[in-house]
Design an enzyme around this catalytic site. Structure first.
Site, mmCIF file in Angstrom:
data_model
loop_
_atom_site.group_PDB
_atom_site.id
_atom_site.type_symbol
_atom_site.label_atom_id
_atom_site.label_comp_id
_atom_site.label_asym_id
_atom_site.label_seq_id
_atom_site.Cartn_x
_atom_site.Cartn_y
_atom_site.Cartn_z
ATOM 1 N N SER A 114 -7.435 4.022 8.967
ATOM 2 C CA SER A 114 -8.004 3.912 7.629
ATOM 3 C C SER A 114 -7.226 2.920 6.767
ATOM 4 O O SER A 114 -7.792 1.998 6.171
ATOM 5 C CB SER A 114 -7.993 5.305 6.984
ATOM 6 N N ARG A 130 -13.999 13.032 7.082
ATOM 7 C CA ARG A 130 -12.677 13.647 7.319
ATOM 8 C C ARG A 130 -12.336 14.633 6.208
ATOM 9 O O ARG A 130 -11.772 15.696 6.448
ATOM 10 C CB ARG A 130 -11.587 12.564 7.386
ATOM 11 N N HIS A 139 0.837 -1.198 0.000
ATOM 12 C CA HIS A 139 0.000 0.000 0.000
ATOM 13 C C HIS A 139 0.872 1.248 0.000
ATOM 14 O O HIS A 139 1.900 1.292 0.643
ATOM 15 C CB HIS A 139 -0.901 0.011 1.239
ATOM 16 N N LYS A 159 -8.089 -1.473 6.164
ATOM 17 C CA LYS A 159 -8.330 -2.019 4.816
ATOM 18 C C LYS A 159 -7.333 -3.136 4.493
ATOM 19 O O LYS A 159 -7.686 -4.150 3.896
ATOM 20 C CB LYS A 159 -8.247 -0.898 3.775
ATOM 21 N N ASP A 191 -14.702 2.802 7.020
ATOM 22 C CA ASP A 191 -13.691 3.730 6.507
ATOM 23 C C ASP A 191 -14.253 4.658 5.433
ATOM 24 O O ASP A 191 -13.874 5.815 5.354
ATOM 25 C CB ASP A 191 -12.476 2.960 5.951
#
Ligand code: URA
Ligand code: CA
Length: 442
Positions: free
Chosen positions: A183, A168, A82, A187, A161
């Site tokens: 967040s 947010r 990620h 995931k 999320d």
């Protein structure tokens, strides 16, 4: 439990318990808490922060808002990757087939672009026929057969999320370390991989503009990953200029193909090799980082990752001819250039401005619902440290619609800072964080 009491507790700098955090996330996810109360909670978290236990509870509460994907039927150690977000970040497209070609299965869920950042799913959709919404069974089948698949997240992947991120986004609470960690890690954990490699970007295009903040974010993500039983490695990478030369969906697919053909921009290639080497190590396909890296260099030379990319495209219904003939990808009608107005060296290329410029051309979304133009974008002709003379090209602009062209070109032009002296260039990888500790660049 009264929600307002919990807001006051956090506002006053006290710690929330596991039960309290579960309650906050569950009630908000189920629509029981109005946005104005959750906004106050988010702002309290933004200012007061959270300790490692609170972040762990937050992450798990978000994981449990949906289902954990079961990848256990895929043999081998599944490693996910990620990035905290960049501009022109083409990494996943090249990295997934590279790692799969080394025998480590990649079952990846990726996002779409929003604002100045691009998204892997949009990029893949510039390949005609490529399906990014697949059933879980089909996804797992492809990973078993091909070794790699990239799809859109299923709707039950940490659904809290989605709601939280949207709130947010409009309450000035995106840049909060506990909220970012919750967040991203929720995931990753829900996506079911056994180990995780994180690219924490820093610099003008990143959430964490300051290196020390990015380092802190990386350390906490690694701690949370380890605490929750996943081997996790993070690198802090320098995003003080966009990655590679291409920014824009089909242009970036072409750039990824260049990497897989053992060519392409050095920085992008280097990042793919670094992240890939860590993935090979975590996936048990290499004894150490160095062995992983040389394995991947060999894979690029021999073209096995190039073939793997084709296999993945075929399995997901896409036209594999684009890999041999990238000119079949959507292409813009017009091209114009921006040129230097003074002599000198490129000091800086502001990634955020470039990302915004690409968005104005239509490559990115202003709002979630916006349509994007897969063919448009920017090719950089100069990178930080390069010399440039008056009237030489800084970048090419590919466009279809001239309505916002002027604004896009102005932004693009203002992203380049040119000065007399050759600047000292920071390395691409600023730090590596793992179970063994932190290694910073020398
Ligand atoms: N990427 C995410 O998915 N979430 C964040 O909060 C920041 C970056
Ligand atoms: Ca790029």
């Amino acid at each position: 439990m009264r929600f307002c009491d919990l807001i006051i507790k956090k506002r006053n700098g006290l710690k929330l318990s596991e039960k309290e955090i579960d309650y906050v996330i569950k009630e908000f996810d189920e629509g029981e808490i109005p946005d104005y109360q959750m906004s106050a909670m988010l702002m309290s978290i933004y200012f007061q922060g959270m300790d490692i236990n609170e972040i762990k509870y937050l992450t798990m509460a978000m994981v449990n808002s949906g289902k954990i994907i079961d990848l256990s039927s895929i043999p081998g150690i599944k490693v996910d990757k990620h990035s905290t977000g960049g501009v022109g970040d083409t990494t996943t497209l090249a990295l997934a087939p590279m790692v799969a070609a080394a025998g480590v299965p990649v079952a990846k869920m990726s996002g779409r672009g929003l604002g100045h950042t691009g998204g892997t799913i949009d990029k893949l959709e510039s390949i005609k026929g490529f399906k990014t919404e697949l059933s879980l069974n089909k996804f797992i089948d492809i990973v078993k057969k091909v070794g790699a698949s990239i799809i859109s997240p299923t709707s039950d992947l940490a659904p809290a999320d989605k709601k939280l991120y949207a709130l947010r986004d409009v309450t000035g609470t995106i840049e909060s370390i506990p909220l970012i960690v919750g967040s991203i890690m929720s995931k990753k954990l829900a996506a079911g991989a056994d180990a995780i490699v994180l690219d924490v970007t820093t610099g003008s295009g990143a959430f964490m503009q300051e290196y020390k903040d990015a380092l802190k974010l990386g350390k906490i993500m690694v701690d949370i990953g380890l605490e929750l039983g996943k081997e996790t490695v993070a690198v802090v990478s320098n995003m003080d200029e966009p990655l590679g030369f291409a920014i824009g969906n089909s242009l970036e697919v072409k750039e990824a193909i260049d990497i897989l053909e053992n060519r392409g921009p050095k920085d992008l290639r280097n990042l793919c090799l670094v992240l890939g080497a860590h993935m090979l190590k975590l996936g048990g396909a290499a004894k150490n980082y160095e062995e992983g890296r040389s394995r991947l260099e060999k894979i690029l030379k021999e073209g096995t990752a190039f073939n793997k990319f084709k296999e993945m495209i075929a399995a997901q219904g896409g036209n594999t001819k684009v890999v041999d003939k990238p000119e079949l990808l959507p292409s813009a009608k017009y091209c114009t250039k921006i040129k230097a107005d003074i002599n000198g060296y490129i000091q800086k290329i502001d990634s955020r401005l470039i990302g915004e410029s690409a968005m104005l051309l239509g490559a990115g979304r202003e709002k979630k619902e916006s349509e994007i133009d897969l063919s448009v974008g920017i090719i950089l002709k100069r990178k930080v440290g390069n010399k440039v003379k008056i009237n030489e090209d800084l970048a090419e602009v590919y466009y279809n619609d001239s309505e916002k062209l002027k604004e896009a070109k102005n932004k693009l032009f203002s992203s380049f800072v040119i000065g007399d002296k050759k600047p000292k260039k920071l390395p691409l990888i600023l730090a590596t964080i793992s179970q063994e500790g932190v290694k910073e660049w020398e």
